[in-house]
Write a protein that holds these residues in place. Structure first.
Motif, PDB file in Angstrom:
ATOM      1  N   SER A 128      45.603  30.824  39.088  1.00  0.00           N
ATOM      2  CA  SER A 128      44.999  29.730  38.409  1.00  0.00           C
ATOM      3  C   SER A 128      43.907  30.351  37.755  1.00  0.00           C
ATOM      4  O   SER A 128      43.077  31.257  38.374  1.00  0.00           O
ATOM      5  N   PHE A 129      43.137  29.502  36.768  1.00  0.00           N
ATOM      6  CA  PHE A 129      42.127  30.134  36.154  1.00  0.00           C
ATOM      7  C   PHE A 129      41.096  28.929  35.964  1.00  0.00           C
ATOM      8  O   PHE A 129      41.352  27.706  36.123  1.00  0.00           O
ATOM      9  N   PRO A 130      39.957  29.029  35.863  1.00  0.00           N
ATOM     10  CA  PRO A 130      39.078  30.165  35.739  1.00  0.00           C
ATOM     11  C   PRO A 130      38.832  31.304  36.881  1.00  0.00           C
ATOM     12  O   PRO A 130      39.042  30.950  38.071  1.00  0.00           O
ATOM     13  N   LYS A 131      38.718  32.618  36.801  1.00  0.00           N
ATOM     14  CA  LYS A 131      38.336  33.621  37.689  1.00  0.00           C
ATOM     15  C   LYS A 131      37.065  34.174  37.318  1.00  0.00           C
ATOM     16  O   LYS A 131      36.801  34.237  36.122  1.00  0.00           O
ATOM     17  N   VAL A 132      36.598  35.093  38.444  1.00  0.00           N
ATOM     18  CA  VAL A 132      35.217  35.718  38.009  1.00  0.00           C
ATOM     19  C   VAL A 132      35.743  37.353  38.128  1.00  0.00           C
ATOM     20  O   VAL A 132      36.392  37.740  39.061  1.00  0.00           O
ATOM     21  N   PHE A 133      35.549  37.905  37.126  1.00  0.00           N
ATOM     22  CA  PHE A 133      35.696  39.376  36.859  1.00  0.00           C
ATOM     23  C   PHE A 133      34.879  40.156  37.295  1.00  0.00           C
ATOM     24  O   PHE A 133      33.648  39.950  36.692  1.00  0.00           O
ATOM     25  N   LYS A 134      34.833  41.099  37.893  1.00  0.00           N
ATOM     26  CA  LYS A 134      33.636  42.012  38.452  1.00  0.00           C
ATOM     27  C   LYS A 134      33.964  43.430  38.412  1.00  0.00           C
ATOM     28  O   LYS A 134      34.996  43.685  38.756  1.00  0.00           O
ATOM     29  N   LEU A 135      33.016  44.310  37.940  1.00  0.00           N
ATOM     30  CA  LEU A 135      33.121  45.896  38.372  1.00  0.00           C
ATOM     31  C   LEU A 135      32.539  45.948  39.822  1.00  0.00           C
ATOM     32  O   LEU A 135      32.007  45.336  40.271  1.00  0.00           O
ATOM     33  N   LYS A 136      33.077  47.212  40.239  1.00  0.00           N
ATOM     34  CA  LYS A 136      32.458  47.680  41.640  1.00  0.00           C
ATOM     35  C   LYS A 136      30.884  47.470  41.821  1.00  0.00           C
ATOM     36  O   LYS A 136      30.469  47.004  42.744  1.00  0.00           O
ATOM     37  N   GLY A 137      30.343  48.165  40.833  1.00  0.00           N
ATOM     38  CA  GLY A 137      28.933  48.178  41.088  1.00  0.00           C
ATOM     39  C   GLY A 137      28.017  47.448  39.895  1.00  0.00           C
ATOM     40  O   GLY A 137      28.664  46.714  38.974  1.00  0.00           O
ATOM     41  N   GLY A 138      26.793  47.624  40.032  1.00  0.00           N
ATOM     42  CA  GLY A 138      25.966  46.698  39.098  1.00  0.00           C
ATOM     43  C   GLY A 138      25.120  45.727  39.866  1.00  0.00           C
ATOM     44  O   GLY A 138      25.803  44.710  40.444  1.00  0.00           O
ATOM     45  N   ALA A 139      23.736  45.604  39.404  1.00  0.00           N
ATOM     46  CA  ALA A 139      23.154  44.474  39.982  1.00  0.00           C
ATOM     47  C   ALA A 139      22.878  43.440  38.950  1.00  0.00           C
ATOM     48  O   ALA A 139      22.704  43.812  37.745  1.00  0.00           O
ATOM     49  N   GLY A 140      22.313  42.323  39.515  1.00  0.00           N
ATOM     50  CA  GLY A 140      21.859  41.447  38.554  1.00  0.00           C
ATOM     51  C   GLY A 140      22.920  40.565  37.617  1.00  0.00           C
ATOM     52  O   GLY A 140      22.675  40.208  36.554  1.00  0.00           O
ATOM     53  N   VAL A 144      29.381  41.011  35.533  1.00  0.00           N
ATOM     54  CA  VAL A 144      30.242  39.846  35.998  1.00  0.00           C
ATOM     55  C   VAL A 144      30.381  39.121  34.630  1.00  0.00           C
ATOM     56  O   VAL A 144      29.616  38.713  33.836  1.00  0.00           O
ATOM     57  N   LYS A 145      32.013  38.660  34.710  1.00  0.00           N
ATOM     58  CA  LYS A 145      32.346  37.959  33.594  1.00  0.00           C
ATOM     59  C   LYS A 145      33.222  36.634  33.925  1.00  0.00           C
ATOM     60  O   LYS A 145      33.873  36.699  35.125  1.00  0.00           O
ATOM     61  N   LEU A 146      33.068  35.504  33.559  1.00  0.00           N
ATOM     62  CA  LEU A 146      33.762  34.236  33.764  1.00  0.00           C
ATOM     63  C   LEU A 146      35.245  34.300  33.035  1.00  0.00           C
ATOM     64  O   LEU A 146      35.059  34.436  31.778  1.00  0.00           O
ATOM     65  N   VAL A 147      36.461  34.627  33.643  1.00  0.00           N
ATOM     66  CA  VAL A 147      37.721  34.607  32.671  1.00  0.00           C
ATOM     67  C   VAL A 147      38.204  33.195  32.941  1.00  0.00           C
ATOM     68  O   VAL A 147      38.606  32.704  34.008  1.00  0.00           O
ATOM     69  N   LYS A 148      38.207  32.677  31.476  1.00  0.00           N
ATOM     70  CA  LYS A 148      38.723  31.112  31.534  1.00  0.00           C
ATOM     71  C   LYS A 148      40.161  31.159  31.415  1.00  0.00           C
ATOM     72  O   LYS A 148      40.930  30.011  31.694  1.00  0.00           O
ATOM     73  N   THR A 149      40.960  32.181  30.888  1.00  0.00           N
ATOM     74  CA  THR A 149      42.374  31.960  30.541  1.00  0.00           C
ATOM     75  C   THR A 149      43.043  33.222  30.985  1.00  0.00           C
ATOM     76  O   THR A 149      42.455  34.179  31.093  1.00  0.00           O
ATOM     77  N   LYS A 150      44.484  33.094  30.728  1.00  0.00           N
ATOM     78  CA  LYS A 150      45.341  33.953  31.332  1.00  0.00           C
ATOM     79  C   LYS A 150      45.168  35.186  30.305  1.00  0.00           C
ATOM     80  O   LYS A 150      45.315  36.186  30.468  1.00  0.00           O
ATOM     81  N   GLN A 151      45.017  34.810  29.171  1.00  0.00           N
ATOM     82  CA  GLN A 151      44.958  35.610  27.922  1.00  0.00           C
ATOM     83  C   GLN A 151      43.792  36.637  28.084  1.00  0.00           C
ATOM     84  O   GLN A 151      43.903  37.915  27.811  1.00  0.00           O
ATOM     85  N   GLU A 152      42.707  35.983  28.469  1.00  0.00           N
ATOM     86  CA  GLU A 152      41.334  36.752  28.674  1.00  0.00           C
ATOM     87  C   GLU A 152      41.618  37.597  29.554  1.00  0.00           C
ATOM     88  O   GLU A 152      41.320  38.941  29.689  1.00  0.00           O
ATOM     89  N   ALA A 153      42.057  37.328  30.886  1.00  0.00           N
ATOM     90  CA  ALA A 153      42.653  37.988  31.955  1.00  0.00           C
ATOM     91  C   ALA A 153      43.550  39.337  31.619  1.00  0.00           C
ATOM     92  O   ALA A 153      43.233  40.532  32.025  1.00  0.00           O
ATOM     93  N   LYS A 154      44.434  39.179  30.835  1.00  0.00           N
ATOM     94  CA  LYS A 154      45.363  40.170  30.306  1.00  0.00           C
ATOM     95  C   LYS A 154      44.670  41.142  29.590  1.00  0.00           C
ATOM     96  O   LYS A 154      44.964  42.374  29.607  1.00  0.00           O
TER      97      LYS A 154
END
Length: 344
Positions: A128-140, A144-154
């Motif tokens: 289900s969505f939304p989900k939070v997408f992250k890369l391994k590294g990075g501060a602050g 980090v992105k909020l993924v609201k839909t299946k299409q964005e996630a794809k």
């Protein structure tokens, strides 16, 4: 401490500024060395150092390329290091931390990681969505992105397993700085806009040498309604507190610059979890990010051995292991070097 000698890789503006002050005040022998020297191992041996300290930084590619190898090699000849191996192997790696924290069975925000595109696409169809997408590294919260839909996630999955992502999003730093300026409207922040706009986007090649992030995806459960998170830092028998409020119309608190230092009302179970996890992790210093779900249950988001120097001078005290609050002047760099040299 008669036979002790501390070798330090010094970078102005890092923990080592105050480490040096502490060693001078305590009359503890030390030597400043350059960790990047070709003969650094010989230098450490020649100076008969018993301890080696380096506050290496995830924003410097050469640090991330070199530090872990050097620490591990120095450990082989019986020299104690800060950070120790238990602290640095998962540093600035949210994927590694996921597995570590799951192994320790601490309450954490659920995360899912996939290393093959087909598996990630199957996950997207089922979740289900939304989900939070992250890369391994990075501060602050930069990566980090909020993924609201299946299409964005794809789209993110397709990019992850093809072109990949830049490890440092300079445009995100720039826009975040602008947002902070409009919120605080100070001359200092206006100058930061100019600095980051020029340095981050047009000039500084430092961030552009990091390799692209590809061939994995990391999705974290989204906890709705968040107004803040808390940063807890455990060093020895003390736990320091900082509250970070979220940006306007945003779920991210890290990097917002909207800080509170007085300990407000929050579930102190988080402090207890922080102390217990610190004992299992065997880290001299460990900074935790916690959020709270709809039932006020504390959930760990990520951990780090290091953090922004000086900011925490504004902390008003610390909690002890019995969850009692103590007002006190805070100098975390002193606490680190003291705990390290006394085997924490």
């Amino acid at each position: 401490m008669d036979r002790m000698k501390v070798a330090i890789h010094h970078r102005k503006g890092s923990f080592s500024d105050r480490w040096i002050e502490y060693l001078q005040e305590k009359n503890i022998p030390y030597v400043l060395l350059n960790a990047f020297d070709n003969d650094i191992i010989k230098q450490i041996k020649d100076h008969k150092a018993t301890h080696f300290m380096w506050h290496f930084n995830q924003n410097y590619f050469e640090d991330m390329l070199h530090a872990k190898n050097l620490f591990r090699s120095v450990n082989q000849i019986g020299i104690k290091t800060y950070p120790n191996e238990e602290s640095y192997w998962h540093f600035d790696d949210k994927v590694a931390q996921k597995y570590l924290l799951e192994a320790l069975e601490v309450p954490l925000v659920k995360a899912d990681v996939f290393y093959h595109q087909k598996e990630a696409e199957k996950y997207i169809e089922k979740t289900s969505f939304p989900k939070v997408f992250k890369l391994k590294g990075g501060a602050g919260s930069i990566n980090v992105k909020l993924v609201k839909t299946k299409q964005e996630a794809k789209k993110l999955v397709n990019k992850a397993f093809n072109g990949g992502f830049a490890a440092f999003d300079s445009w995100a730093v720039f826009t975040d700085t602008i947002e902070r300026f409009w919120r605080q409207k100070t001359r200092h922040n206006f100058l930061r806009i100019l600095k980051w706009g020029f340095k981050g986007i047009f000039v500084d090649k430092q961030y552009k040498v990091f390799p692209k992030q590809r061939n994995y995806v990391y999705f974290q459960e989204f906890i709705p309604g968040l107004k803040y998170d808390i940063r807890l830092i455990v060093i020895g028998a003390k736990c320091y507190y900082l509250k970070r409020n979220t940006r306007d119309n945003d779920f991210r608190a890290s990097g917002s610059g909207m800080l509170e230092f007085a300990p407000g009302q929050f579930n102190l179970e988080a402090v207890d979890i922080a102390f217990k996890a610190a004992r299992k992790l065997n880290m001299v210093s460990v900074a935790y990010d916690f959020i709270f779900d709809s039932e006020d249950k504390p959930l760990m988001v990520e951990i780090s051995y290091g953090f922004q120097p000086v900011v925490y001078d504004r902390c008003l005290g610390y909690y002890d292991a019995d969850l009692n609050w103590h007002e006190a002047k805070v100098n975390l760099e002193y606490e680190i070097v003291h705990s390290f040299l006394n085997d924490f």
